[in-house]
Design an enzyme around this catalytic site. Structure first.
Site, PDB file in Angstrom:
ATOM      1  N   CYS A 137       0.839  -1.209   0.000  1.00  0.00           N
ATOM      2  CA  CYS A 137       0.000   0.000   0.000  1.00  0.00           C
ATOM      3  C   CYS A 137       0.867   1.250   0.000  1.00  0.00           C
ATOM      4  CB  CYS A 137      -0.932  -0.024   1.211  1.00  0.00           C
ATOM      5  SG  CYS A 137      -1.961   1.450   1.303  1.00  0.00           S
ATOM      6  N   CYS A 140      -0.421   4.153   2.024  1.00  0.00           N
ATOM      7  CA  CYS A 140      -0.275   3.993   3.478  1.00  0.00           C
ATOM      8  C   CYS A 140       1.183   4.230   3.898  1.00  0.00           C
ATOM      9  CB  CYS A 140      -0.656   2.582   3.933  1.00  0.00           C
ATOM     10  SG  CYS A 140      -2.103   1.902   3.163  1.00  0.00           S
ATOM     11  N   ASP A 141       2.115   3.704   3.123  1.00  0.00           N
ATOM     12  CA  ASP A 141       3.510   3.652   3.582  1.00  0.00           C
ATOM     13  C   ASP A 141       4.480   4.523   2.785  1.00  0.00           C
ATOM     14  OD1 ASP A 141       2.684   1.799   5.458  1.00  0.00           O
ATOM     15  OD2 ASP A 141       3.010   0.106   4.122  1.00  0.00           O
TER      16      ASP A 141
END
Ligand code: FAD
Ligand code: NAP
Length: 333
Positions: A137, A140-141
């Site tokens: 992701c 997300c990261d």
């Protein structure tokens, strides 16, 4: 203490398919309950720009779109609950489901819209460095890789979008694809190939993720206190079999998705990849009263708008199914 919830229509999943089913089912007075699952809002909550959902001339954000869909479902009367269905029994009437919370859900009809989850390569090193430089992701990261070098594995829309997103943070993004042609939409390909921060390595597979192991694992020679995490990738050219290594600080696996159908195995007809089989052109599964919508029954299109469309169809068919049940009950009286 566990609670038993009864509804005419239980909707499992809260992505575009589930929310659309909820909007239609609520407006048909089916008083639906929608169970949100582990990823409230579904896959679009882990992306950024959405440019192909009709109705919005400007680019919108995936999480915002899903907030709106859920708010619309709630506004028309859907009961939305935070739980994960861990067991389903379609052999009894009403159908009976159990949540991770211990709550029991009984329903006259069920709409399965549990979508799909990111697929992994299955390499031991992938598991070893999960969360230590291995991710699925970028939104997300990606932030953790500011000024660093990263790689993305895959050649579909997700891989190309992840790679493009990562150029906002990373100093260099290497996309590694097992063929010499991308599967993604042309507009995304053009953006990718025109981006100065991107390099594409064609005809190549990821063989091993290299790095420093976390405490407890073997330390590199010399036993230094290097922080754990990914440092590189061992690659193989599938045409020449030649191996090479590249240095990266992180790797994003974007090789597609598997349907979330484990809890329904053995009860509903499924294809070899675990997708629920529906009667062509309908959301009807092999059990009357159980409908499937969205990615969980569609390995071809897998778009937010197609998921929403089949969610609508599932609710309309659930409405007809419930009406027939009520007619039968009235006739029997
Ligand atoms: P999902 O969105 O996968 O939702 C599944 C839902 O089921 C989740 O809420 C989950 O919590 C729930 N669930 C699963 N198991 C259970 C359980 N046991 N109990 C209860 N709930 C459960 N499509 C586009 O059209 N445009 C885009 O720009 C686009 N970008 C994308 C970017 C990324 C990174 C990804 C991964 C996908 C993208 N897609 C895009 C595809 C799109 O997101 C999917 O096609 C769509 O979300 C599928 O909707 P769905 O409702 O079928 O399932
Ligand atoms: P996908 O289209 O199935 O693509 C998966 C990619 O990963 C393919 O390029 C595939 O290679 C590669 N791959 C699969 N297994 C592999 C393995 N073991 N090793 C190496 N590479 C592997 O999956 P996706 O990109 O996640 O997209 C899923 C669906 O969501 C699609 O329908 C897509 O259109 C949709 N989506 C849409 C958008 C958008 O509209 N903007 C954004 C994201 C996703 P091959 O090409 O060789 O098969």
């Amino acid at each position: 203490m566990s609670t038993t919830h009864h509804t005419k229509t239980l909707i499992i999943g809260s992505g575009p398919a589930g929310c659309t089913a909820a909007i239609y089912a609520a407006r048909a007075s089916l008083e639906p309950i929608m169970v949100r699952g582990l990823q409230p809002g579904g896959q679009l909550t882990i992306t950024t720009d959405v440019e192909n959902y009709p109705g919005f001339a400007e680019t919108i954000q995936g999480p915002w779109l899903m907030e709106q869909m859920e708010a619309q479902a709630k506004h028309v009367g859907t009961v939305i609950l935070d739980d994960i269905i861990v067991d389903a029994d379609f052999s009894v009437r009403p159908f009976r489901m159990t949540g991770d919370s211990g709550d029991v859900y009984t329903s006259d009809s069920v709409i399965i819209s549990t979508g799909a989850s990111a697929r992994w390569l299955g390499l031991p090193s992938e598991e070893k460095f999960m969360g230590l430089g291995v991710s699925a992701c970028a939104t997300c990261d990606g932030f953790f890789y500011r000024g660093k070098e990263v790689a993305v594995i895959g050649g579909g829309n997700t891989a190309v979008e992840e790679a493009l997103y990562l150029t906002n943070h990373a100093s260099k993004v290497t996309l590694i694809h097992r063929r010499n042609e991308l599967r993604s939409e042309k507009i995304l390909q053009t953006r990718l190939l025109n981006n100065d921060k991107v390099e594409v390595i064609w005809d190549t597979t990821l063989e091993e993720i290299l790095g420093n192991e976390a405490a407890g694992g073997a330390l590199p020679l010399g036993g230094s206190m290097t922080p754990p995490g990914v440092t590189g990738l061992r690659l193989k050219n599938v045409k020449t079999n030649e191996e090479s290594t590249i240095n990266v600080d992180g790797v994003f696996i974007a090789i597609g998705h598997d349907p979330n159908t484990g809890i329904f195995k053995g009860q509903l007809d499924m294809d070899d990849n675990g997708y629920i089989i529906t009667k062509p052109g309908t959301p009807l599964t092999s059990i009357p009263g159980v409908f499937a919508a969205g990615d969980v029954q569609d390995h071809t299109y897998q778009q937010a708008v197609t998921a929403a469309g089949t969610g609508c169809m599932a609710a309309l068919d659930a409405e007809r199914f419930i009406a027939d049940l009520e007619d039968q009950a009235n006739a029997a009286e």
